[in-house]
Design a protein around this motif. Structure first.
Motif, PDB file in Angstrom:
ATOM      1  N   LEU A 110       0.812  -1.210   0.000  1.00  0.00           N
ATOM      2  CA  LEU A 110       0.000   0.000   0.000  1.00  0.00           C
ATOM      3  C   LEU A 110       0.849   1.266   0.000  1.00  0.00           C
ATOM      4  O   LEU A 110       0.472   2.270  -0.616  1.00  0.00           O
ATOM      5  CB  LEU A 110      -0.933   0.002   1.215  1.00  0.00           C
ATOM      6  CG  LEU A 110      -1.969  -1.124   1.256  1.00  0.00           C
ATOM      7  CD1 LEU A 110      -2.840  -0.990   2.505  1.00  0.00           C
ATOM      8  CD2 LEU A 110      -2.830  -1.146  -0.007  1.00  0.00           C
ATOM      9  N   ASP A 111       2.013   1.213   0.659  1.00  0.00           N
ATOM     10  CA  ASP A 111       2.844   2.423   0.666  1.00  0.00           C
ATOM     11  C   ASP A 111       3.436   2.701  -0.707  1.00  0.00           C
ATOM     12  O   ASP A 111       3.653   3.861  -1.077  1.00  0.00           O
ATOM     13  CB  ASP A 111       3.914   2.366   1.755  1.00  0.00           C
ATOM     14  CG  ASP A 111       4.958   1.283   1.547  1.00  0.00           C
ATOM     15  OD1 ASP A 111       4.753   0.376   0.710  1.00  0.00           O
ATOM     16  OD2 ASP A 111       6.000   1.330   2.238  1.00  0.00           O
ATOM     17  N   ASP A 112       3.685   1.658  -1.502  1.00  0.00           N
ATOM     18  CA  ASP A 112       4.149   1.864  -2.873  1.00  0.00           C
ATOM     19  C   ASP A 112       3.048   2.465  -3.739  1.00  0.00           C
ATOM     20  O   ASP A 112       3.316   3.319  -4.599  1.00  0.00           O
ATOM     21  CB  ASP A 112       4.638   0.543  -3.472  1.00  0.00           C
ATOM     22  CG  ASP A 112       6.014   0.153  -2.972  1.00  0.00           C
ATOM     23  OD1 ASP A 112       6.998   0.677  -3.497  1.00  0.00           O
ATOM     24  OD2 ASP A 112       6.106  -0.670  -2.049  1.00  0.00           O
ATOM     25  N   LEU A 113       1.830   1.999  -3.541  1.00  0.00           N
ATOM     26  CA  LEU A 113       0.705   2.576  -4.276  1.00  0.00           C
ATOM     27  C   LEU A 113       0.559   4.063  -3.944  1.00  0.00           C
ATOM     28  O   LEU A 113       0.411   4.898  -4.841  1.00  0.00           O
ATOM     29  CB  LEU A 113      -0.587   1.830  -3.933  1.00  0.00           C
ATOM     30  CG  LEU A 113      -0.790   0.461  -4.582  1.00  0.00           C
ATOM     31  CD1 LEU A 113      -1.946  -0.272  -3.921  1.00  0.00           C
ATOM     32  CD2 LEU A 113      -1.045   0.600  -6.081  1.00  0.00           C
ATOM     33  N   ARG A 114       0.618   4.385  -2.659  1.00  0.00           N
ATOM     34  CA  ARG A 114       0.475   5.785  -2.246  1.00  0.00           C
ATOM     35  C   ARG A 114       1.609   6.644  -2.797  1.00  0.00           C
ATOM     36  O   ARG A 114       1.378   7.769  -3.278  1.00  0.00           O
ATOM     37  CB  ARG A 114       0.433   5.884  -0.715  1.00  0.00           C
ATOM     38  CG  ARG A 114      -0.845   5.353  -0.093  1.00  0.00           C
ATOM     39  CD  ARG A 114      -0.941   5.765   1.369  1.00  0.00           C
ATOM     40  NE  ARG A 114       0.110   5.148   2.179  1.00  0.00           N
ATOM     41  CZ  ARG A 114      -0.026   4.011   2.855  1.00  0.00           C
ATOM     42  NH1 ARG A 114      -1.176   3.346   2.803  1.00  0.00           N
ATOM     43  NH2 ARG A 114       0.970   3.541   3.581  1.00  0.00           N
ATOM     44  N   ALA A 115       2.827   6.131  -2.733  1.00  0.00           N
ATOM     45  CA  ALA A 115       3.981   6.903  -3.207  1.00  0.00           C
ATOM     46  C   ALA A 115       3.870   7.213  -4.688  1.00  0.00           C
ATOM     47  O   ALA A 115       4.340   8.267  -5.153  1.00  0.00           O
ATOM     48  CB  ALA A 115       5.273   6.131  -2.926  1.00  0.00           C
ATOM     49  N   ALA A 116       3.251   6.299  -5.440  1.00  0.00           N
ATOM     50  CA  ALA A 116       3.092   6.512  -6.884  1.00  0.00           C
ATOM     51  C   ALA A 116       1.867   7.367  -7.205  1.00  0.00           C
ATOM     52  O   ALA A 116       1.661   7.744  -8.365  1.00  0.00           O
ATOM     53  CB  ALA A 116       2.978   5.167  -7.594  1.00  0.00           C
ATOM     54  N   GLY A 117       1.059   7.652  -6.201  1.00  0.00           N
ATOM     55  CA  GLY A 117      -0.160   8.416  -6.435  1.00  0.00           C
ATOM     56  C   GLY A 117      -1.303   7.558  -6.941  1.00  0.00           C
ATOM     57  O   GLY A 117      -2.279   8.070  -7.500  1.00  0.00           O
ATOM     58  N   ALA A 118      -1.195   6.238  -6.753  1.00  0.00           N
ATOM     59  CA  ALA A 118      -2.229   5.310  -7.212  1.00  0.00           C
ATOM     60  C   ALA A 118      -3.144   4.926  -6.061  1.00  0.00           C
ATOM     61  O   ALA A 118      -2.814   5.116  -4.886  1.00  0.00           O
ATOM     62  CB  ALA A 118      -1.581   4.061  -7.805  1.00  0.00           C
ATOM     63  N   GLN A 119      -4.303   4.365  -6.413  1.00  0.00           N
ATOM     64  CA  GLN A 119      -5.268   3.898  -5.433  1.00  0.00           C
ATOM     65  C   GLN A 119      -5.562   2.427  -5.675  1.00  0.00           C
ATOM     66  O   GLN A 119      -5.433   1.929  -6.804  1.00  0.00           O
ATOM     67  CB  GLN A 119      -6.558   4.701  -5.527  1.00  0.00           C
ATOM     68  CG  GLN A 119      -6.389   6.192  -5.283  1.00  0.00           C
ATOM     69  CD  GLN A 119      -7.697   6.937  -5.400  1.00  0.00           C
ATOM     70  OE1 GLN A 119      -8.766   6.336  -5.444  1.00  0.00           O
ATOM     71  NE2 GLN A 119      -7.616   8.264  -5.453  1.00  0.00           N
ATOM     72  N   VAL A 120      -5.984   1.735  -4.631  1.00  0.00           N
ATOM     73  CA  VAL A 120      -6.341   0.323  -4.767  1.00  0.00           C
ATOM     74  C   VAL A 120      -7.402   0.142  -5.847  1.00  0.00           C
ATOM     75  O   VAL A 120      -7.361  -0.809  -6.638  1.00  0.00           O
ATOM     76  CB  VAL A 120      -6.837  -0.227  -3.406  1.00  0.00           C
ATOM     77  CG1 VAL A 120      -7.524  -1.580  -3.599  1.00  0.00           C
ATOM     78  CG2 VAL A 120      -5.674  -0.373  -2.435  1.00  0.00           C
ATOM     79  N   SER A 121      -8.357   1.062  -5.910  1.00  0.00           N
ATOM     80  CA  SER A 121      -9.444   0.943  -6.886  1.00  0.00           C
ATOM     81  C   SER A 121      -8.952   0.981  -8.330  1.00  0.00           C
ATOM     82  O   SER A 121      -9.659   0.527  -9.246  1.00  0.00           O
ATOM     83  CB  SER A 121     -10.478   2.048  -6.660  1.00  0.00           C
ATOM     84  OG  SER A 121      -9.880   3.334  -6.774  1.00  0.00           O
ATOM     85  N   ASP A 122      -7.737   1.500  -8.565  1.00  0.00           N
ATOM     86  CA  ASP A 122      -7.168   1.518  -9.920  1.00  0.00           C
ATOM     87  C   ASP A 122      -7.019   0.105 -10.473  1.00  0.00           C
ATOM     88  O   ASP A 122      -6.995  -0.097 -11.698  1.00  0.00           O
ATOM     89  CB  ASP A 122      -5.793   2.191  -9.921  1.00  0.00           C
ATOM     90  CG  ASP A 122      -5.867   3.694  -9.678  1.00  0.00           C
ATOM     91  OD1 ASP A 122      -6.991   4.236  -9.677  1.00  0.00           O
ATOM     92  OD2 ASP A 122      -4.808   4.314  -9.482  1.00  0.00           O
ATOM     93  N   LEU A 123      -6.907  -0.882  -9.583  1.00  0.00           N
ATOM     94  CA  LEU A 123      -6.747  -2.273 -10.023  1.00  0.00           C
ATOM     95  C   LEU A 123      -8.001  -2.809 -10.700  1.00  0.00           C
ATOM     96  O   LEU A 123      -7.953  -3.829 -11.378  1.00  0.00           O
ATOM     97  CB  LEU A 123      -6.375  -3.158  -8.831  1.00  0.00           C
ATOM     98  CG  LEU A 123      -4.995  -2.900  -8.228  1.00  0.00           C
ATOM     99  CD1 LEU A 123      -4.864  -3.580  -6.878  1.00  0.00           C
ATOM    100  CD2 LEU A 123      -3.908  -3.393  -9.176  1.00  0.00           C
ATOM    101  N   GLY A 124      -9.116  -2.122 -10.524  1.00  0.00           N
ATOM    102  CA  GLY A 124     -10.357  -2.538 -11.159  1.00  0.00           C
ATOM    103  C   GLY A 124     -10.594  -1.920 -12.516  1.00  0.00           C
ATOM    104  O   GLY A 124     -11.596  -2.219 -13.184  1.00  0.00           O
ATOM    105  N   LEU A 125      -9.663  -1.073 -12.974  1.00  0.00           N
ATOM    106  CA  LEU A 125      -9.801  -0.432 -14.283  1.00  0.00           C
ATOM    107  C   LEU A 125      -9.492  -1.396 -15.417  1.00  0.00           C
ATOM    108  O   LEU A 125      -8.824  -2.416 -15.213  1.00  0.00           O
ATOM    109  CB  LEU A 125      -8.870   0.786 -14.364  1.00  0.00           C
ATOM    110  CG  LEU A 125      -9.077   1.890 -13.329  1.00  0.00           C
ATOM    111  CD1 LEU A 125      -7.963   2.931 -13.444  1.00  0.00           C
ATOM    112  CD2 LEU A 125     -10.453   2.538 -13.494  1.00  0.00           C
TER     113      LEU A 125
END
Length: 290
Positions: free
Chosen positions: A176-191
């Motif tokens: 989760l910290d890598d996702l946050r650092a990149a400016g991404a969200q968990v919900s992006d995985l559903g795109l």
């Protein structure tokens, strides 16, 4: 469900990313490896079942482990592995570690950071290679290199299946910290297609996985068994190629798996490379003796 086997997904060794007891492995060792694989496959199918509640998954995993340890005879794959372990005087610890990992899968769906993910891999991946080394009578001195390779293989699978895991199981292995650092969200995985931020995160994680493969670079050459050494060398080359793909492809919308022809070419080139290395080494030894 009466047994863990009832949760079978129908997947087998041929559906895996990497070879399982291929023709390179000595015939006498294949039954022990396949018994372990079948046990792990059964447990994995329970943990990944889409409709079973967590409590039922944990009950079946407990039952599977109990059969392995001889406390009941309800699970055929556990009984088969138990027999092999007793016959070859091998520890059930590696299989029990994997059961512990699948219990985590049944109750945990997020990992805060890279260290947490590696901690999961210590149970879910590293014991697999350790078991294969034990089957071959190899030294535990090889475990650090084995652990690096097995963790890399596990994380490659997580990156490949990140969208599927999220959609089907609401399970996210990306830290989760890598996702946050990149400016991404968990919900992006559903795109349907990864956002630029998610692509950056995935590429970064692929690069970190590449470092693990670097830590395992000398692994195969330190294995005494020629056949196992070749198998590990091929797996390392396959993993290296997959990491290269993951660094620039989008696993949400593009294929990041190797087909049969690609796998064959990598296998053949690895075997040829090792054969040439062996020939050069023999020639060098001859010069030293003359």
């Amino acid at each position: 469900m009466d047994s863990a086997g009832s949760a079978s997904s129908g997947k087998g060794a041929r559906d895996e990313n990497f070879p399982v007891a291929s023709w390179l492995i000595a015939k006498r060792h294949r039954p022990a490896i396949m018994a372990f694989y079948n046990f792990v496959r059964t447990a994995d199918d329970v943990a990944d079942h889409a409709t079973l509640p967590a409590s039922e998954k944990l009950r079946l995993l407990d039952q599977l482990e109990a059969s392995l340890l001889g406390h009941n005879d309800k699970e055929p794959t556990a009984i088969a592995l138990r027999s092999i372990l007793a016959e070859r005087n091998l520890t059930p610890a590696h299989a029990c570690d994997l059961i512990a990992a699948f219990k985590i899968d049944a109750s945990k769906s997020r990992y805060e950071d890279w260290d947490a993910l590696i901690g999961y891999c210590r149970l879910s991946a590293m014991p697999v290679g350790r078991y294969v080394l034990d089957v071959h009578g190899e030294s535990q001195n090889l475990w650090p290199a084995n652990d690096a390779l097995c963790a890399a293989l596990q994380i490659i699978n997580h990156l490949q299946d990140c969208s599927k895991d999220y959609r089907a199981l609401d399970r996210v292995y990306l830290p989760l910290d890598d996702l946050r650092a990149a400016g991404a969200q968990v919900s992006d995985l559903g795109l349907e297609r990864a956002s630029p931020a998610l692509r950056h995160c995935l590429s970064s994680l692929a690069a970190r996985t590449e470092e693990l493969l670097g830590d395992a670079a000398s692994f195969s050459r330190n294995i005494r068994s020629t056949r196992l050494s070749l198998e590990v060398a091929i797996i390392h080359r396959l993993a290296t190629r997959l990491v290269e793909l993951l660094k620039y492809r989008d696993p949400l919308s593009e294929r990041v798996h190797l087909d049969k022809s690609q796998t064959f070419m990598i296998t053949a080139s690895t075997l040829i490379s090792r054969a040439r290395f062996g020939a050069r080494k023999d020639a060098s030894n001859v010069r030293l003796l003359t």
